[in-house]
Design a protein around this motif. Structure first.
Motif, PDB file in Angstrom:
ATOM      1  N   ASP A  59      30.874 -54.811  39.018  1.00  0.00           N
ATOM      2  CA  ASP A  59      30.780 -56.064  39.062  1.00  0.00           C
ATOM      3  C   ASP A  59      30.852 -57.099  40.424  1.00  0.00           C
ATOM      4  N   ALA A  76      24.682 -62.303  42.983  1.00  0.00           N
ATOM      5  CA  ALA A  76      24.390 -63.557  42.835  1.00  0.00           C
ATOM      6  C   ALA A  76      24.527 -64.509  43.811  1.00  0.00           C
ATOM      7  N   GLU A 104      22.725 -56.650  34.220  1.00  0.00           N
ATOM      8  CA  GLU A 104      22.473 -56.848  35.330  1.00  0.00           C
ATOM      9  C   GLU A 104      21.499 -55.688  35.617  1.00  0.00           C
ATOM     10  N   ARG A 113      26.061 -58.683  28.869  1.00  0.00           N
ATOM     11  CA  ARG A 113      25.517 -59.206  29.759  1.00  0.00           C
ATOM     12  C   ARG A 113      24.876 -57.809  30.708  1.00  0.00           C
ATOM     13  N   GLY A 138      19.599 -60.777  35.946  1.00  0.00           N
ATOM     14  CA  GLY A 138      20.375 -60.765  35.078  1.00  0.00           C
ATOM     15  C   GLY A 138      20.175 -61.476  33.580  1.00  0.00           C
ATOM     16  N   ALA A 154      27.434 -56.990  41.643  1.00  0.00           N
ATOM     17  CA  ALA A 154      26.831 -58.167  41.008  1.00  0.00           C
ATOM     18  C   ALA A 154      27.046 -59.648  41.327  1.00  0.00           C
TER      19      ALA A 154
END
Length: 415
Positions: free
Chosen positions: A122, A129, A95, A93, A81, A125
């Motif tokens: 999202d 993470a 990703e 941003r 990212g 994402a």
């Protein structure tokens, strides 16, 4: 990068249907946008059209930063990212994730910096993470074992330079360069996967020593589990744990001062060699060795000198033995040597060589030079021996006969 990077009509329709801004990029020195969905075009403007250079869509600085981020990504894994200043579009941003079948294709999901996470992209994402933060490797595959996801801990182990692992089958030759080890591991893997298919309620583990990306060998536990149509693999590096366990096992069976086997290990080996000799009908000899007047060495020069003398005797004795013989420290200054497949003549040769190795040259212990001698008793396994200790008792009796007759000599048991 793909030789001729193209997207099918179906792939383009799917990208167009995604609510979040998405770009498909052909990475390289002059990166090109292969597809930009309507949400991406609204965010970046019509300059983000298909077949436009990335620098035209984002500006040269943002495109260069994005290219660096893509270049730093592993060939396999979850991606990366990066937040970029995209001029009028503001901070965005990106990703990033590689196509597992063509690492030159990169999918970028965009979100204006500060915008709240929305939509499935999202959520993925955020999940990525979380998986990236785990200290263990995580890999996901489809039902046919095509790679879907590798986290950074997995990449640290298996992101081999210049090789994209798009399918589980591609990994085996890299992790197991030895063909026989690879064959055995794959058989084990098939059994483990079959068990995981039959019982998806838990993870099923296999442990192998594998070649990792740095060229070293590490001990990894592989936990396999099927989750619906997905196949999850968790990797746990237990190399250090196994090393410590081996050290503890060695310490439990080794004399700490001399490095020779200790009495416990000697007893195990004696029982094994006696049983092997009886089963195979071969000979077995045992030598028991004692340092002459060792107490006087300790009393006159101190225990530090005595310890050095013990270590020197053990080293010389070990060098005098044959490759398959074993030396053990079985008492304060007493050692034993097992000689498998040694009859009387061979045992006599080894015992005399051992005696000469220790007594033939003075031992330097610290600042002291000692003329150390040893007495040796030798015995051969007999059919009448009821237990392994009987052989040791007769060798020990021969040792005491050597000491009683003046020390510094080799004495065989009486026939």
């Amino acid at each position: 990068m793909a030789t001729d990077p193209t997207l099918s009509a179906r792939e383009r329709r799917l990208i167009e249907a995604v609510a979040s801004p998405v770009l498909v990029i052909a990475a390289g020195n002059d990166a090109v946008i292969l597809a930009a969905n309507p949400a991406a075009r609204r965010l970046l403007g019509e300059r983000a059209a298909a077949r436009r250079r990335l620098a035209e869509a984002l500006g040269p600085d943002a495109a260069a930063a994005l290219a660096r981020a893509i270049g730093a990504m592993a060939l396999n894994g979850a991606g990366a990212g990066v937040t970029l200043d995209c001029g009028a579009a503001g901070a965005i941003r990106f990703e990033l994730a590689r196509d597992p079948k063509d690492p030159g294709l990169v999918v970028a999901t965009l979100r204006p910096e500060g915008a709240p996470p929305t939509g499935a992209a999202d959520e993925r994402a955020e999940l990525r993470a979380v998986l990236e933060s785990l200290p263990v490797g995580v890999e996901l595959y489809d039902r046919d074992f095509n790679a879907l996801f590798y986290n950074s801990a997995s990449d640290a182990l298996f992101d081999y330079a210049g090789v994209a692992i798009a399918h589980h089958d591609h990994w085996w030759r890299l992790a197991f360069p030895d063909a026989e080890a690879r064959r055995s591991a794959r058989q084990d893997w098939r059994r483990t996967v079959a068990a995981a298919r039959a019982d998806p309620s838990r993870a099923h583990m296999a442990e192998w020593t594998v070649r990792t990306r740095d060229g070293g060998d590490r001990v990894i536990q592989f936990f396999y589990r099927f989750l619906g149509e997905r196949y999850a693999l968790v990797l746990w590096d237990v190399t250090e744990q196994r090393r410590l366990e081996a050290e503890l096992r060695s310490a439990a069976r080794t004399d700490a001062l001399t490095g020779a086997a200790n009495r416990r290990r000697f007893g195990e080996r004696l029982a094994h060699d006696v049983a092997a000799a009886r089963a195979g009908g071969g000979p077995l000899a045992l030598i028991v060795l004692d340092i002459d007047h060792f107490k006087a060495i300790n009393d006159r020069f101190g225990h530090a000198v005595g310890d050095d003398a013990l270590k020197a005797v053990a080293d010389r004795a070990a060098r005098a033995l044959r490759r398959d013989d074993m030396l053990a420290r079985v008492g304060g200054e007493e050692f034993a040597a097992l000689l498998p497949q040694a009859g009387r003549a061979e045992a006599k040769t080894v015992a005399e060589r051992l005696h000469a190795a220790v007594a033939g040259t003075p031992i330097v212990a610290g600042a002291v030079t000692l003329g150390v001698t040893v007495s040796l008793g030798v015995a051969l396994l007999r059919d009448s021996d009821g237990a392994p200790d009987d052989l040791f008792a007769r060798a020990d009796a021969a040792l005491y006969a050597a000491k009683a007759s003046g020390r510094n000599r080799v004495v065989f048991e009486e026939r």
